[in-house]
Design an enzyme around this catalytic site. Structure first.
Site: not given
Length: 125
Positions: A14, A38
């Protein structure tokens, strides 16, 4: 259930994909029905199409992630990492200190990602 090593490898992938501006690589790590929150406490982004739109806004050639500690595993299907996210906004460099928790499904894909950071975790350089 994915192994601890699979989880740690996927989480490092990632970071690597993000730092190469590889949007497709990031998306390949996520499950179709994944959820991204997020920062934690914000409205969750649900499903791969919405997650793709979310990442199009942040995988932009100027944002980079630096891991500060080794990625941590668990006795289940999750991992955690402490990272610094650095980006440029209106000529200033912003650093956000973040803890990211990722949960994985049985296929080894990210089922959820929650990023823990607040206004006090941001600094301008």
């Amino acid at each position: 259930m994915p192994t601890e090593q699979h989880i740690k490898t996927a989480m490092q992938s990632y970071i690597d994909c993000f730092n190469r501006d590889d949007l497709e690589g990031i998306l390949s790590l996520y499950a179709e029905d994944a959820v991204v929150e997020d920062p934690a406490g914000s409205e969750p982004v649900r499903g791969k199409a919405a997650i793709a739109e979310f990442y199009r806004n942040v995988v932009n050639g100027t944002t980079r992630i630096r891991r500060e500690e080794p990625i941590r595993g668990s006795h289940a299907n999750s991992g955690a990492m402490a990272v610094h996210i650095e980006t440029k906004v209106e000529g200033a460099t912003i650093v956000i200190h973040v803890i990211e928790i990722m949960n994985f499904n049985d296929d080894g894909r990210i089922a959820s990602m929650t990023a823990y950071w607040g206004k006090g975790d941001m600094e301008t350089k």
